[in-house]
Design an enzyme around this catalytic site. Structure first.
Site, short mmCIF file in Angstrom:
data_model
loop_
_atom_site.label_atom_id
_atom_site.label_comp_id
_atom_site.label_asym_id
_atom_site.label_seq_id
_atom_site.Cartn_x
_atom_site.Cartn_y
_atom_site.Cartn_z
N ARG A 163 1.11 18.35 1.68
CA ARG A 163 1.86 17.09 1.75
C ARG A 163 2.22 16.82 3.21
O ARG A 163 2.16 15.70 3.70
CB ARG A 163 3.12 17.13 0.88
CG ARG A 163 4.01 15.92 1.12
CD ARG A 163 5.08 15.65 0.06
NE ARG A 163 5.58 16.79 -0.65
CZ ARG A 163 6.40 17.72 -0.15
NH1 ARG A 163 6.86 17.61 1.10
NH2 ARG A 163 6.79 18.74 -0.87
N TYR A 175 0.74 -11.38 1.91
CA TYR A 175 0.10 -10.70 0.79
C TYR A 175 1.15 -10.57 -0.33
O TYR A 175 2.30 -10.16 -0.07
CB TYR A 175 -0.36 -9.32 1.25
CG TYR A 175 -0.92 -8.46 0.14
CD1 TYR A 175 -2.13 -8.79 -0.45
CD2 TYR A 175 -0.23 -7.35 -0.31
CE1 TYR A 175 -2.64 -8.01 -1.48
CE2 TYR A 175 -0.74 -6.56 -1.34
CZ TYR A 175 -1.95 -6.90 -1.92
OH TYR A 175 -2.45 -6.13 -2.92
N ASP A 233 0.68 -6.65 10.07
CA ASP A 233 -0.26 -6.24 9.03
C ASP A 233 -1.64 -6.73 9.49
O ASP A 233 -1.93 -7.92 9.47
CB ASP A 233 0.14 -6.86 7.69
CG ASP A 233 -0.79 -6.45 6.54
OD1 ASP A 233 -1.93 -6.05 6.82
OD2 ASP A 233 -0.36 -6.56 5.38
N LYS A 272 -9.38 -1.95 2.43
CA LYS A 272 -10.17 -3.16 2.67
C LYS A 272 -11.26 -2.90 3.71
O LYS A 272 -12.17 -2.14 3.46
CB LYS A 272 -9.23 -4.30 3.07
CG LYS A 272 -7.94 -4.39 2.24
CD LYS A 272 -8.19 -4.79 0.80
CE LYS A 272 -6.97 -4.60 -0.12
NZ LYS A 272 -5.73 -5.24 0.31
C1 PLP Z 1 -4.35 -5.15 0.02
C2 PLP Z 1 -3.36 -5.51 1.04
C3 PLP Z 1 -2.17 -4.78 1.17
C4 PLP Z 1 -1.82 -3.64 0.24
O1 PLP Z 1 -2.68 -2.56 0.36
P1 PLP Z 1 -3.02 -1.54 -0.84
O2 PLP Z 1 -3.94 -0.57 -0.20
O3 PLP Z 1 -3.64 -2.34 -1.94
O4 PLP Z 1 -1.72 -0.95 -1.27
C5 PLP Z 1 -1.30 -5.14 2.18
N1 PLP Z 1 -1.57 -6.17 3.01
C6 PLP Z 1 -2.69 -6.90 2.89
C7 PLP Z 1 -2.93 -8.01 3.84
C8 PLP Z 1 -3.62 -6.59 1.91
O5 PLP Z 1 -4.73 -7.33 1.79
#
Ligand code: PLP
Length: 382
Positions: A46, A98, A171, A196
């Protein structure tokens, strides 16, 4: 080291034990100790895992940060960042977020006394008015925004935030580190849903924060260990593997998206097309200045703005798969109002132009002629 070299080499050495070129998947929960407290730097997985450590080093290099901290998902990474705050502290977030980020701030952190305000950041001067002295502690920026693809001027917002002693997190999921590096523009933290573009093959969920300073990184590592939302080594391996082709994939996705945006713009069944690469996009110049290219995401609505019409498009494409998520090699099509943004009340989404027929494309790396033909055929049913 240039970007295309970093994705393949930064933080990555052949395995010292065997010479394996690929970082091994250290599938272990614990590590043998020679004597109490005497170990090889790893005690319990962890806290630290070698596969994860390599990914963290690589991500830090890609974003020009001091260190990176990986989590089980993008939202777990965001959760860790929000834990830097205390009850009474407030967040100023861009208002076209998001959906999951909005939900985390609103429904999980607000009951613990950490309030978020969602404001328009298109105009940095207007943004300044929302800062509440002594209360605002964190600025949360998403750019390009999801799904409206508006662009926020990271440098200008950071300048104002710094003058007011605020932390800034960007982000950077939509751009990936290949297109945009927020720490170089003044941000303190960068968040990635590595699920992504970083992973890029729609086969793993993982999140990361890259920190500009050691102090922030140490605190986030502390939270990572104390809260425990860590990713498994197999997922770290998959993201590391995906990153090796990040620049190639994103380059092709950008190229394809540009052609598709132009095709959509000229189609009589299409209403508005949202794409920061258009010269008449309100913040095109800022996009050009802070991004290497305009990204693989395109949104549009229909001339006849009705959900039933959108549904016909969404169910009649064959190469564009109807699914949540983005950033994979395969093209996806989505309906934000009913999918990713269903948790945002309708009046709030309409304010930013998120209409009932709005469709979001995550353009993949297929042959663009096939992708355009796929959309064209789906429009014939309208
Ligand atoms: C998908 C996404 C998230 C969240 O990420 P997860 O890996 O699904 O928890 C946060 N910000 C943006 C812009 C996203 O596209």
């Amino acid at each position: 080291m240039k970007f295309a070299t970093k994705v393949i080499h930064a933080g990555i050495e052949p395995d010292p034990a065997t010479g394996a070129i690929m970082t091994p998947i250290y599938q272990t929960s614990t590590y043998a100790q020679e004597a109490p407290g005497k170990n090889k730097g790893y005690e319990y997985a962890r806290t630290k895992n070698p596969t994860r450590s390599v990914l963290e080093k690589n991500l830090a290099a890609l974003e020009n940060g001091k260190d990176a901290i990986c989590f089980a998902s993008g939202l777990a990474a965001m959760d860790a960042i929000l834990r830097l705050l205390k009850p009474g502290d407030e967040v100023l977030a861009s208002n076209d977020l998001y959906g999951g980020s909005y939900r985390l701030m609103r429904t999980i952190f607000e009951p613990y006394g950490i309030q978020s305000h969602f404001v328009d950041m298109d105009d940095p001067k207007q943004f300044k008015k929302h800062i509440s002295r002594g209360k605002t502690k964190l600025v949360w920026i998403e750019t390009p925004t999801n799904p409206m693809l508006s662009i926020i001027d990271i440098k200008s917002i950071c300048k104002i935030a710094k003058a007011n002693d605020l932390l800034v997190c960007v982000d950077n999921t939509f751009s990936s580190p290949y297109l945009q590096n927020p720490l170089d523009l003044g941000a303190d933290l960068v968040l990635h849903s590595a699920t992504k573009y970083l992973g890029g093959h729609s086969d793993a969920i993982l999140g990361a924060v890259v920190a500009k300073t050691k102090k922030l990184a140490d605190r986030l590592h502390y939270i990572q260990n104390a809260v425990g939302a860590v990713p498994g080594p197999q997922d770290c391996f998959l993201i590391l593997r995906g990153i090796k082709t990040l620049h190639l994939r994103v380059e092709r996705a950008c190229k394809n998206a540009k052609k598709i945006a132009k095709f959509l713009q000229s189609h009589p069944k299409v209403g508005k097309v949202y794409y920061p690469g258009f010269k008449d996009h309100p913040n095109h110049k800022i996009a050009k200045a802070q991004m290497r290219d305009f990204g693989g995401m395109v949104s549009f609505d229909l001339a006849n703005d009705e959900y039933e019409e959108a549904k016909k498009v969404l169910t009649n494409t064959h190469l564009f798969t109807l699914a949540e998520s983005l950033g994979g090699v395969e093209s996806l099509i989505g309906h934000p109002a009913s999918m990713t943004h269903a948790s945002i009340p309708k009046p709030e989404r309409l304010k930013v132009g998120l209409t009932d027929s709005l469709i979001r494309l995550s353009v993949g790396v297929e042959d663009v002629d096939d992708l355009i033909e796929d959309l064209d055929k789906a429009f014939q049913n309208l």
